[in-house]
Design an enzyme around this catalytic site. Structure first.
Site, PDB file in Angstrom:
ATOM      1  N   ASP A  41      -7.993  -5.454   0.320  1.00  0.00           N
ATOM      2  CA  ASP A  41      -8.515  -5.955  -1.405  1.00  0.00           C
ATOM      3  C   ASP A  41      -8.233  -7.341  -1.132  1.00  0.00           C
ATOM      4  O   ASP A  41      -9.017  -8.135  -1.837  1.00  0.00           O
ATOM      5  CB  ASP A  41      -8.003  -5.362  -2.599  1.00  0.00           C
ATOM      6  CG  ASP A  41      -8.700  -3.739  -2.537  1.00  0.00           C
ATOM      7  OD1 ASP A  41      -9.861  -3.823  -2.278  1.00  0.00           O
ATOM      8  OD2 ASP A  41      -7.759  -2.886  -2.768  1.00  0.00           O
TER       9      ASP A  41
ATOM     10  N   HIS B  94       0.748  -1.085   0.024  1.00  0.00           N
ATOM     11  CA  HIS B  94      -0.102  -0.035  -0.089  1.00  0.00           C
ATOM     12  C   HIS B  94       1.002   1.174   0.059  1.00  0.00           C
ATOM     13  O   HIS B  94       1.976   1.029   0.670  1.00  0.00           O
ATOM     14  CB  HIS B  94      -0.765  -0.070   1.161  1.00  0.00           C
ATOM     15  CG  HIS B  94      -2.069   0.704   1.096  1.00  0.00           C
ATOM     16  ND1 HIS B  94      -1.911   2.314   1.518  1.00  0.00           N
ATOM     17  CD2 HIS B  94      -3.283   0.687   0.548  1.00  0.00           C
ATOM     18  CE1 HIS B  94      -3.146   2.810   1.260  1.00  0.00           C
ATOM     19  NE2 HIS B  94      -4.070   1.877   0.750  1.00  0.00           N
TER      20      HIS B  94
HETATM   21  N1  CMC Z   1       4.116  -7.370  -5.224  1.00  0.00           N
HETATM   22  C1  CMC Z   1       5.727  -7.348  -5.262  1.00  0.00           C
HETATM   23  N2  CMC Z   1       6.251  -6.337  -5.034  1.00  0.00           N
HETATM   24  C2  CMC Z   1       5.779  -5.027  -4.627  1.00  0.00           C
HETATM   25  C3  CMC Z   1       4.222  -5.070  -4.533  1.00  0.00           C
HETATM   26  C4  CMC Z   1       3.533  -6.203  -4.757  1.00  0.00           C
HETATM   27  N3  CMC Z   1       1.857  -6.227  -4.601  1.00  0.00           N
HETATM   28  N4  CMC Z   1       3.941  -3.779  -4.101  1.00  0.00           N
HETATM   29  C5  CMC Z   1       5.255  -3.203  -3.973  1.00  0.00           C
HETATM   30  N5  CMC Z   1       6.151  -4.025  -4.408  1.00  0.00           N
HETATM   31  C6  CMC Z   1       7.687  -3.487  -4.224  1.00  0.00           C
HETATM   32  C7  CMC Z   1       7.852  -2.720  -5.370  1.00  0.00           C
HETATM   33  O1  CMC Z   1       8.468  -3.456  -6.705  1.00  0.00           O
HETATM   34  C8  CMC Z   1       9.376  -1.791  -4.756  1.00  0.00           C
HETATM   35  O2  CMC Z   1      10.287  -2.899  -5.188  1.00  0.00           O
HETATM   36  P1  CMC Z   1      11.676  -2.177  -5.273  1.00  0.00           P
HETATM   37  O3  CMC Z   1      11.888  -0.983  -4.021  1.00  0.00           O
HETATM   38  O4  CMC Z   1      12.821  -3.148  -5.348  1.00  0.00           O
HETATM   39  O5  CMC Z   1      11.709  -1.359  -6.571  1.00  0.00           O
HETATM   40  C9  CMC Z   1       8.617  -1.662  -3.425  1.00  0.00           C
HETATM   41  O6  CMC Z   1       7.966  -2.855  -3.191  1.00  0.00           O
HETATM   42  C10 CMC Z   1       8.003  -0.390  -3.155  1.00  0.00           C
HETATM   43  O7  CMC Z   1       7.044  -0.340  -4.249  1.00  0.00           O
HETATM   44  P2  CMC Z   1       6.403   0.915  -4.735  1.00  0.00           P
HETATM   45  O8  CMC Z   1       5.655   0.587  -6.221  1.00  0.00           O
HETATM   46  O9  CMC Z   1       7.300   2.043  -4.880  1.00  0.00           O
HETATM   47  O10 CMC Z   1       5.136   1.439  -3.837  1.00  0.00           O
HETATM   48  P3  CMC Z   1       3.906   2.190  -4.231  1.00  0.00           P
HETATM   49  O11 CMC Z   1       3.636   2.972  -2.820  1.00  0.00           O
HETATM   50  O12 CMC Z   1       4.009   3.046  -5.516  1.00  0.00           O
HETATM   51  O13 CMC Z   1       2.829   1.446  -4.618  1.00  0.00           O
HETATM   52  C11 CMC Z   1       0.824   0.005  -4.587  1.00  0.00           C
HETATM   53  C12 CMC Z   1       1.906   0.737  -3.950  1.00  0.00           C
HETATM   54  C13 CMC Z   1      -0.313  -0.367  -3.802  1.00  0.00           C
HETATM   55  C14 CMC Z   1       0.495   0.666  -5.816  1.00  0.00           C
HETATM   56  C15 CMC Z   1       1.807  -1.425  -4.849  1.00  0.00           C
HETATM   57  O14 CMC Z   1       1.829  -1.874  -3.667  1.00  0.00           O
HETATM   58  C16 CMC Z   1       0.996  -2.471  -5.633  1.00  0.00           C
HETATM   59  O15 CMC Z   1       0.993  -2.179  -6.917  1.00  0.00           O
HETATM   60  N6  CMC Z   1       0.165  -3.453  -4.846  1.00  0.00           N
HETATM   61  C17 CMC Z   1      -0.341  -4.174  -5.700  1.00  0.00           C
HETATM   62  C18 CMC Z   1      -1.768  -3.660  -6.220  1.00  0.00           C
HETATM   63  C19 CMC Z   1      -2.840  -3.416  -4.986  1.00  0.00           C
HETATM   64  O16 CMC Z   1      -3.046  -4.461  -4.262  1.00  0.00           O
HETATM   65  N7  CMC Z   1      -3.618  -2.381  -4.704  1.00  0.00           N
HETATM   66  C20 CMC Z   1      -4.624  -1.985  -3.700  1.00  0.00           C
HETATM   67  C21 CMC Z   1      -3.953  -1.117  -2.894  1.00  0.00           C
HETATM   68  S1  CMC Z   1      -5.134  -0.781  -1.201  1.00  0.00           S
HETATM   69  C22 CMC Z   1      -6.612  -0.451  -2.037  1.00  0.00           C
HETATM   70  C23 CMC Z   1      -6.675   1.203  -2.478  1.00  0.00           C
HETATM   71  O17 CMC Z   1      -6.671   2.000  -1.398  1.00  0.00           O
HETATM   72  O18 CMC Z   1      -6.920   1.603  -3.489  1.00  0.00           O
END
Ligand code: CMC
Length: 438
Positions: free
Chosen positions: A372, A314
């Site tokens: 989710d 998240h």
């Molecule tokens: N699976 C694998 N790796 C992950 C995941 C995941 N679900 N989420 C983040 N990472 C890794 C990412 O690759 C990065 O790694 P590194 O530092 O080595 O590059 C690190 O963790 C930080 O990730 P980020 O992309 O910078 O984090 P963010 O804050 O931009 O993304 C997110 C948040 C929710 C978009 C992401 O965690 C994700 O895509 N999760 C899966 C989709 C999901 O479940 N979304 C629902 C969110 S809750 C509902 C809502 O409030 O809308």
């Protein structure tokens, strides 16, 4: 009035290493949470913009509605912990709280429920809109279209500067969104629309409109109605997330509220936001069997593979999502009520959760199961098809969008949202006529 920020007695000094000039920036404090550096005069005073794609360090507005402490895993609506609200309140009480700032007393609650209930029907002409969609349309596409279409109706409440008009528009939106969602479902499966039954509570009515048919009555299970209510409460608001910011940005120009909510629905649709609950189920189907989990966890960790574990991680929570805890418990209650003891997808999900939360990659990056992850499993158990999952999220988030939209309109410091950019394209160049281009 929404002007509760306080100027702290300190400032932040910004020094330009190129010119040696220093600028004092005021620091503002809210009631709780990080202080903010007030950069409103930065461009005027220095000629510099700030740069923050994805707004990871930017407070876009002042708000009194929802507070999140992502490190501690805390979520408060108007100061009340989400766990207390989800267990002790129904969705109408929480909606009142989000809209008006206080929990209602019994009389206020009854009046609010009555006012919402008597707006549940759609203008009959709105029902004609559905026929314009292909039967296999994604229901979120229908939601964007039909909610946007509401702006062509209800012309008695168009003046967003009139508090009474805003109230009427808000009540209509909250009351009609389950009807719109249920109709989208019925249209997809080729069944007649079921009109609202105002003798039922909000969540009961929603389940009734989803599952009753003119040929057969649907008896709403109190456990399932309670589960639906909890899901609505847990998703009702979440501070300045992508869809809420979209509603605020669209609304900042003075646009019609229904059109603003349609914009929020569009933003919610994506798999990184509200589309994640649908993506979780698709992912579980793709993994298929517990024996494949290791391979998929490996894929999720591979920086060269775009696959991510849906339902994990998240932007704000770097701890267990407090909503996920309640949802996990509700998930078990629903499965028990429905007598589902050997659901392979649930077993797969539990195994995936166990492996992922013990894996160094997920632990180091603080990637916990989010709300989710469990909501998808509950929806599946209730009998809601996967494509409707994000629609349910939209139904729940509507009250949050409406509360945030109202707060924005009432905010004396409100301006049209207009971010700037770091331009990296070509600077001015001489035009070349077509015959001279090589
Ligand atoms: N699976 C694998 N790796 C992950 C995941 C995941 N679900 N989420 C983040 N990472 C890794 C990412 O690759 C990065 O790694 P590194 O530092 O080595 O590059 C690190 O963790 C930080 O990730 P980020 O992309 O910078 O984090 P963010 O804050 O931009 O993304 C997110 C948040 C929710 C978009 C992401 O965690 C994700 O895509 N999760 C899966 C989709 C999901 O479940 N979304 C629902 C969110 S809750 C509902 C809502 O409030 O809308």
């Amino acid at each position: 009035m929404n002007d509760h920020n306080t100027t702290t007695n300190h400032t932040m000094t910004l020094t330009n290493n190129e010119t040696g000039e220093a600028f004092e920036l005021p620091v503002l404090g809210g009631s709780v949470g990080p202080k903010v550096i007030d950069v409103r005069r930065l461009y005027g005073d220095t000629g510099y913009f700030t740069y923050d794609p994805g707004f990871t360090s930017t407070a876009s507005c002042e708000s009194t509605i929802t507070y999140i402490d992502g490190d501690e895993g805390i979520l408060l609506y108007r100061g009340y912990p989400i766990e207390d609200l989800a267990v002790h309140c129904d969705h109408m009480e929480v909606s009142y709280l989000l809209l008006f700032g206080e929990l209602p007393n019994a009389e206020q609650k009854a009046k609010f429920e009555h006012d919402i209930t008597y707006h549940t029907m759609l203008h009959e002409q709105v029902n004609q809109f559905y026929r314009g969609f292909r039967r296999d349309s994604h229901p979120m596409a229908i939601m964007c279209g039909v909610v946007g279409a509401l702006s062509a109706f209800y012309h008695d409440s168009l003046d967003i500067n009139d508090p009474w008009h805003r109230t009427v528009a808000s009540y209509r939106m909250i009351a009609k969104i389950p009807t719109i969602a249920a109709h989208a479902y019925k249209y997809a499966i080729g069944q007649p629309f079921i009109y609202p039954d105002n003798g039922l509570k909000y969540s009961e009515n929603f389940l009734h409109m989803l599952f009753a048919t003119p040929a057969e009555d649907y008896e709403v299970s109190p456990t399932l109605a309670r589960a639906m209510d909890r899901i609505l409460i847990l998703h009702a608001d979440h501070e300045q997330n992508a869809s809420t910011s979209t509603v605020r940005l669209a609304g900042s120009s003075g646009a019609n509220p229904f059109a603003c909510i349609a914009a929020g629905i569009a933003s919610l649709w994506g798999p990184a936001h509200g589309g994640a609950n649908e993506a979780v189920l698709n992912m579980l189907h793709e993994i298929g069997d517990k024996s494949n989990i290791t391979e998929y966890v490996k894929k999720a960790k591979d920086p060269d593979d775009p696959f991510r574990l849906m339902g994990f991680g998240h932007r704000v929570y770097k701890n267990f999502d407090p909503r996920a805890r309640v949802m996990q418990q509700t998930c078990h209650e629903v499965l028990e009520e429905l007598g589902i003891t050997d659901e392979p997808l649930l077993e797969l999900a539990m195994e995936l959760e166990k492996i992922a939360v013990e894996d160094d990659y997920f632990v180091e990056r603080k990637l916990y199961p989010n709300v989710d992850f469990y909501s998808g499993i509950i929806f599946k158990a209730i009998g809601i098809p996967t494509t409707m999952f994000t629609v349910l999220f939209a139904v729940a988030r509507t009250v949050g969008w409406i509360a945030q939209w109202n707060e924005m309109v009432e905010d004396p410091s409100q301006k049209i949202g207009r971010p700037r950019q770091l331009f990296t394209g070509p600077p001015r160049r001489d035009f070349v006529t077509l015959d001279k281009r090589g």
